[in-house]
Scaffold this motif. Structure first.
Motif, PDB file in Angstrom:
ATOM      1  N   GLU A 237       0.821  -1.219   0.000  1.00 51.26           N
ATOM      2  CA  GLU A 237       0.000   0.000   0.000  1.00 51.26           C
ATOM      3  C   GLU A 237       0.852   1.265   0.000  1.00 51.26           C
ATOM      4  OE1 GLU A 237       0.472  -2.041   2.445  1.00 51.26           O
ATOM      5  OE2 GLU A 237       0.287  -1.133   4.425  1.00 51.26           O
ATOM      6  N   ASP A 238       2.066   1.163   0.505  1.00 48.75           N
ATOM      7  CA  ASP A 238       2.977   2.298   0.503  1.00 48.75           C
ATOM      8  C   ASP A 238       4.373   1.783   0.902  1.00 48.75           C
ATOM      9  OD1 ASP A 238       3.016   1.991   3.277  1.00 48.75           O
ATOM     10  OD2 ASP A 238       1.512   3.551   3.602  1.00 48.75           O
ATOM     11  N   GLU A 239       5.319   2.716   1.046  1.00 48.85           N
ATOM     12  CA  GLU A 239       6.693   2.306   1.346  1.00 48.85           C
ATOM     13  C   GLU A 239       6.864   1.858   2.791  1.00 48.85           C
ATOM     14  OE1 GLU A 239       5.798   4.897  -0.442  1.00 48.85           O
ATOM     15  OE2 GLU A 239       6.973   4.953  -2.289  1.00 48.85           O
ATOM     16  N   LEU A 240       6.008   2.363   3.688  1.00 52.12           N
ATOM     17  CA  LEU A 240       6.068   1.903   5.081  1.00 52.12           C
ATOM     18  C   LEU A 240       5.774   0.412   5.114  1.00 52.12           C
ATOM     19  CD1 LEU A 240       5.072   5.039   5.198  1.00 52.12           C
ATOM     20  CD2 LEU A 240       4.579   4.523   7.563  1.00 52.12           C
ATOM     21  N   GLY A 241       4.712   0.047   4.373  1.00 53.47           N
ATOM     22  CA  GLY A 241       4.333  -1.359   4.294  1.00 53.47           C
ATOM     23  C   GLY A 241       5.388  -2.186   3.571  1.00 53.47           C
ATOM     24  N   SER A 242       6.002  -1.599   2.541  1.00 53.59           N
ATOM     25  CA  SER A 242       6.990  -2.340   1.744  1.00 53.59           C
ATOM     26  C   SER A 242       8.112  -2.872   2.617  1.00 53.59           C
ATOM     27  CB  SER A 242       7.607  -1.450   0.670  1.00 53.59           C
ATOM     28  OG  SER A 242       6.614  -0.926  -0.157  1.00 53.59           O
ATOM     29  N   ILE A 243       8.718  -1.967   3.375  1.00 55.03           N
ATOM     30  CA  ILE A 243       9.883  -2.359   4.155  1.00 55.03           C
ATOM     31  C   ILE A 243       9.455  -3.278   5.308  1.00 55.03           C
ATOM     32  CG2 ILE A 243       9.883  -0.134   5.378  1.00 55.03           C
ATOM     33  CD1 ILE A 243      13.063  -1.966   4.548  1.00 55.03           C
ATOM     34  N   ALA A 244       8.275  -3.029   5.867  1.00 59.34           N
ATOM     35  CA  ALA A 244       7.772  -3.904   6.931  1.00 59.34           C
ATOM     36  C   ALA A 244       7.578  -5.319   6.389  1.00 59.34           C
ATOM     37  CB  ALA A 244       6.471  -3.354   7.493  1.00 59.34           C
ATOM     38  N   SER A 245       7.054  -5.413   5.170  1.00 58.11           N
ATOM     39  CA  SER A 245       6.802  -6.741   4.593  1.00 58.11           C
ATOM     40  C   SER A 245       8.116  -7.480   4.342  1.00 58.11           C
ATOM     41  CB  SER A 245       5.996  -6.625   3.298  1.00 58.11           C
ATOM     42  OG  SER A 245       6.787  -6.186   2.220  1.00 58.11           O
ATOM     43  N   LEU A 246       9.170  -6.729   4.025  1.00 62.56           N
ATOM     44  CA  LEU A 246      10.481  -7.360   3.821  1.00 62.56           C
ATOM     45  C   LEU A 246      10.979  -7.990   5.121  1.00 62.56           C
ATOM     46  CD1 LEU A 246      10.740  -5.939   1.036  1.00 62.56           C
ATOM     47  CD2 LEU A 246      13.092  -5.439   1.621  1.00 62.56           C
ATOM     48  N   ILE A 247      10.823  -7.251   6.212  1.00 63.41           N
ATOM     49  CA  ILE A 247      11.287  -7.773   7.504  1.00 63.41           C
ATOM     50  C   ILE A 247      10.556  -9.085   7.804  1.00 63.41           C
ATOM     51  CG2 ILE A 247      11.429  -7.309   9.991  1.00 63.41           C
ATOM     52  CD1 ILE A 247      11.679  -4.321   9.312  1.00 63.41           C
ATOM     53  N   GLY A 248       9.253  -9.098   7.553  1.00 64.93           N
ATOM     54  CA  GLY A 248       8.467 -10.315   7.771  1.00 64.93           C
ATOM     55  C   GLY A 248       8.938 -11.450   6.885  1.00 64.93           C
ATOM     56  N   ALA A 249       9.161 -11.149   5.605  1.00 62.46           N
ATOM     57  CA  ALA A 249       9.581 -12.193   4.657  1.00 62.46           C
ATOM     58  C   ALA A 249      10.930 -12.782   5.065  1.00 62.46           C
ATOM     59  CB  ALA A 249       9.663 -11.611   3.248  1.00 62.46           C
ATOM     60  N   VAL A 250      11.842 -11.933   5.536  1.00 65.18           N
ATOM     61  CA  VAL A 250      13.174 -12.412   5.917  1.00 65.18           C
ATOM     62  C   VAL A 250      13.073 -13.329   7.138  1.00 65.18           C
ATOM     63  CG1 VAL A 250      15.446 -11.718   6.794  1.00 65.18           C
ATOM     64  CG2 VAL A 250      14.419 -10.480   4.888  1.00 65.18           C
ATOM     65  N   TRP A 251      12.292 -12.918   8.128  1.00 66.81           N
ATOM     66  CA  TRP A 251      12.136 -13.788   9.307  1.00 66.81           C
ATOM     67  C   TRP A 251      11.334 -15.038   8.954  1.00 66.81           C
ATOM     68  CZ3 TRP A 251      14.817 -13.831  13.683  1.00 66.81           C
ATOM     69  CH2 TRP A 251      15.599 -12.696  13.964  1.00 66.81           C
ATOM     70  N   GLY A 252      10.619 -14.976   7.849  1.00 67.61           N
ATOM     71  CA  GLY A 252       9.946 -16.175   7.331  1.00 67.61           C
ATOM     72  C   GLY A 252      10.889 -17.057   6.526  1.00 67.61           C
ATOM     73  N   GLY A 253      12.138 -16.622   6.367  1.00 64.76           N
ATOM     74  CA  GLY A 253      13.137 -17.480   5.743  1.00 64.76           C
ATOM     75  C   GLY A 253      13.583 -17.094   4.349  1.00 64.76           C
ATOM     76  N   LYS A 254      12.994 -16.030   3.789  1.00 64.84           N
ATOM     77  CA  LYS A 254      13.360 -15.647   2.416  1.00 64.84           C
ATOM     78  C   LYS A 254      14.478 -14.614   2.406  1.00 64.84           C
ATOM     79  CE  LYS A 254       9.867 -17.711   0.268  1.00 64.84           C
ATOM     80  NZ  LYS A 254      10.092 -18.921  -0.489  1.00 64.84           N
ATOM     81  N   LYS A 255      15.133 -14.508   1.261  1.00 66.96           N
ATOM     82  CA  LYS A 255      15.942 -13.329   0.980  1.00 66.96           C
ATOM     83  C   LYS A 255      14.991 -12.318   0.341  1.00 66.96           C
ATOM     84  CE  LYS A 255      20.519 -15.288   0.211  1.00 66.96           C
ATOM     85  NZ  LYS A 255      21.591 -15.458  -0.802  1.00 66.96           N
ATOM     86  N   ALA A 256      15.093 -11.051   0.744  1.00 66.34           N
ATOM     87  CA  ALA A 256      14.094 -10.080   0.302  1.00 66.34           C
ATOM     88  C   ALA A 256      14.731  -8.751  -0.085  1.00 66.34           C
ATOM     89  CB  ALA A 256      13.070  -9.844   1.406  1.00 66.34           C
ATOM     90  N   MET A 257      14.030  -8.059  -0.998  1.00 63.42           N
ATOM     91  CA  MET A 257      14.558  -6.805  -1.543  1.00 63.42           C
ATOM     92  C   MET A 257      13.409  -5.861  -1.862  1.00 63.42           C
ATOM     93  SD  MET A 257      16.932  -6.507  -4.956  1.00 63.42           S
ATOM     94  CE  MET A 257      17.237  -4.924  -5.753  1.00 63.42           C
ATOM     95  N   THR A 258      13.692  -4.577  -1.812  1.00 64.43           N
ATOM     96  CA  THR A 258      12.753  -3.590  -2.333  1.00 64.43           C
ATOM     97  C   THR A 258      13.535  -2.523  -3.080  1.00 64.43           C
ATOM     98  OG1 THR A 258      10.851  -2.182  -1.823  1.00 64.43           O
ATOM     99  CG2 THR A 258      12.716  -2.051  -0.308  1.00 64.43           C
ATOM    100  N   VAL A 259      12.792  -1.684  -3.792  1.00 63.34           N
ATOM    101  CA  VAL A 259      13.430  -0.594  -4.523  1.00 63.34           C
ATOM    102  C   VAL A 259      12.575   0.644  -4.337  1.00 63.34           C
ATOM    103  CG1 VAL A 259      12.239  -0.988  -6.727  1.00 63.34           C
ATOM    104  CG2 VAL A 259      14.502   0.037  -6.733  1.00 63.34           C
TER     105      VAL A 259
END
Lengths: 182, 388
Positions: B66-88
């Motif tokens: 929905e926005d960049e606040l959500g973007s970076i938050a979702s990355l943190i979740g994905a990483v702790w879920g075991g993925k490598k994650a990126m945003t731009v």
């Protein structure tokens, strides 16, 4: 080093021209090529331009400064960019869409009815490929074989053959033009 | 540090005529990034587009947030879920990410953020270049912490340095920034993507011990704690609050000192291993031109001209801008007469050079307010002036 500007109006495939040439020259033509394009409101609808620098060494400054070659496929683009062209540069236009001013300096000028040829081949959308064929013949920047290698992947697969046909049409017309010494 | 080869699924081996934005995405995919969360913003949108097109085919997930606040938050979740994650993102979006970048630093979450810089402040120049977010990358979130920031000079380096960014982020459990700019983002050049077996990746350091013994912030012998995947049955806690080894809040000065000094020291103490510089003609140079990103190639043009006039000029391209190469610059400061430092901002990273060299040599800033790259002549004039 050669600085080239392709210009026309948005939707003619002007950006695609520089992409095809840049891809062909850097991947198959043993050159360094750096391509930039107009971006933002000016790229939508009005005069649109893409720039390509071709060099034997790595391109350091990414933008064109005084282009040696100007390709114009619309009057507006020609009017906007003609004055930038080098005094002994090369001007290539679509003769039905651009009415050039009297020649300036030692500029050599060549013209092709690229849109008309494209319409004769069945679709005006391939005018840019007619122009690329003509451009390749006139500039001799590389062989037609190398330039055509840049096309797959940059036009829809189902229209690849038609696009290459358009390229050949422009290329042959370019060779004839050179032969006539015009 | 366990290493592995890239998964061929994500590696588009071959030569391509590609822009910097696409190359960022291809670098991420080659590095094993399997989660991308982002919000489109010029001039970085093409990276998100490329991910959305490619990542479903390599077994990853793309979410337009929905926005960049959500973007970076979702990355943190994905990483702790075991993925490598990126945003731009770019300027305004980068500003919105700052709070959760701090959270990622505090939680020691490895992730990669690319910033395709445009002119600022505020909405500034959406379609034109800048290098004005360099200090923001370093200091943008509140509190004391260290991050790593890399700066590519071409689409090829967008690919190469994004892989390096992932490797550094996994090695040090830290957010890593790829600080590129509009010029490179939208510039097409040849990009060579090697075969998967030639791409070396750092694997996440997984905890393998008993489920009830995991301590998310207990340092291993290399100073970096182990990670686990949420959902694998390990009971643990992590938070933005100052925490102990167990990840539980412990709000006192002693714990704060341990926690924060660790965030800083894990980068500072390993600076020599992290920092990646490209130097040319440094020996006998009287002038050193320091720069990063697109400015480093424009600088070479000026350096070539300066050499023709007989000035001895060396160059240093900062592929790593943060941590700043203090040690190397201190060494060189005693040898060169002046450091000339062009960047597309009012003079940001140059301040670090000034701080480090003190009065050992002159430092000359060559600012540019953005919207275009430097005219090489401006850099040349600065070199000539400095050599006088």
């Amino acid at each position: 080093m050669t600085e080239i500007r392709f210009s026309g109006f948005g939707g003619q495939g002007i950006i695609r021209c520089a992409l095809i040439a840049g891809k062909a020259l850097s991947l198959y033509g043993n050159k360094f090529a750096t391509m930039t394009q107009s971006f933002g409101p000016e790229a939508r609808g009005s005069a649109c331009s893409s720039q390509l620098i071709v060099s034997d060494d790595r391109v350091l400054y990414p933008y064109i400064t005084i282009p040696e070659i100007l390709v114009s496929m619309s009057q507006e683009a020609y009017d906007k960019y003609e004055s930038d062209l080098k005094d002994d540069g090369l001007l290539i236009i679509d003769q039905d869409l651009v009415k050039p001013k009297p020649p300036r300096g030692k500029i050599k000028s060549y013209s092709v009815p690229s849109t008309r040829f494209a319409e004769e081949l069945g679709n005006r959308i391939i005018a840019n490929l007619v122009m690329m064929g003509f451009f390749t013949a006139i500039t001799k920047i590389t062989t037609s074989e190398v330039m055509k290698k840049g096309v797959p992947g940059l036009v829809p697969d189902r229209f690849l053959e038609l696009n290459l046909k358009a390229f050949d049409k422009g290329y042959e017309y370019g060779l004839e033009t050179l032969k006539k010494g015009k | 540090m366990k290493k592995s080869k890239a998964d061929p699924k994500g590696v588009l081996t071959g030569s391509h005529f590609m822009d910097g934005d696409y190359a960022l995405a291809e670098g991420g995919l080659a590095a094993g990034c399997r989660y991308f969360g982002g919000y489109p913003i010029t001039p970085s949108t093409e990276t998100a587009e490329r991910f959305s097109e490619r990542i479903p085919y390599v077994g990853g997930v793309f979410i337009q947030m929905e926005d960049e606040l959500g973007s970076i938050a979702s990355l943190i979740g994905a990483v702790w879920g075991g993925k490598k994650a990126m945003t731009v993102t770019s300027g305004p979006g980068f500003s919105l990410m700052m709070e959760n970048i701090g959270l990622a630093c505090m939680m020691e979450t490895p992730l990669v953020i690319a910033n395709v810089q445009r002119g600022g402040p505020s909405t500034g120049l959406p379609t034109l270049t800048g290098q004005q977010d360099m200090m923001q990358a370093r200091w943008g979130s509140h509190g004391d912490y260290e991050i790593i920031a890399l700066s590519p000079d071409s689409p090829q380096e967008c690919f190469d340095l994004t892989i390096e960014a992932f490797n550094l982020s996994e090695t040090y459990r830290v957010p890593v920034f790829v600080m590129t700019d509009e010029c490179i983002g939208h510039m097409h050049e040849k990009v060579v993507i090697p075969p998967a077996e030639e791409i070396e990746l750092v694997e996440r350091k997984w905890y393998k011990g008993p489920k009830n013994k995991y301590l998310p912030y207990k340092n291993d012998t290399d100073g970096i704690p182990f990670m686990v995947k949420v959902g694998d049955g390990y009971r643990f806690h992590t938070t933005g609050l100052t925490r102990d080894e167990r990840g539980y809040p412990l709000l006192n000065a002693e714990c704060q000192a341990t926690c924060v000094s660790h965030l800083i020291d894990k980068i500072k103490d390993n600076a020599d291993k992290i920092i990646h510089l490209k130097e040319t003609d440094i020996d006998n140079a009287e002038i050193l031109v320091m720069s990063y990103g697109i400015t480093s190639r424009v600088s070479i043009k000026a350096v070539q001209e300066a050499k023709k006039t007989g000035i001895k000029v060396g160059t240093m391209q900062l592929k790593t801008v943060w941590p700043f190469p203090e040690k190397r610059i201190k060494e060189l400061a005693g040898k060169v007469k002046a450091i000339v430092f062009p960047e597309i901002n009012a003079g940001q990273v140059v301040l670090e050079a000034e701080r480090v060299v003190g009065d050992k040599c002159k430092v000359v800033s060559v600012p540019h307010y953005g919207g275009w790259v430097h005219n090489p002549e401006d850099i040349l004039n600065a070199i000539k002036e400095a050599a006088k």
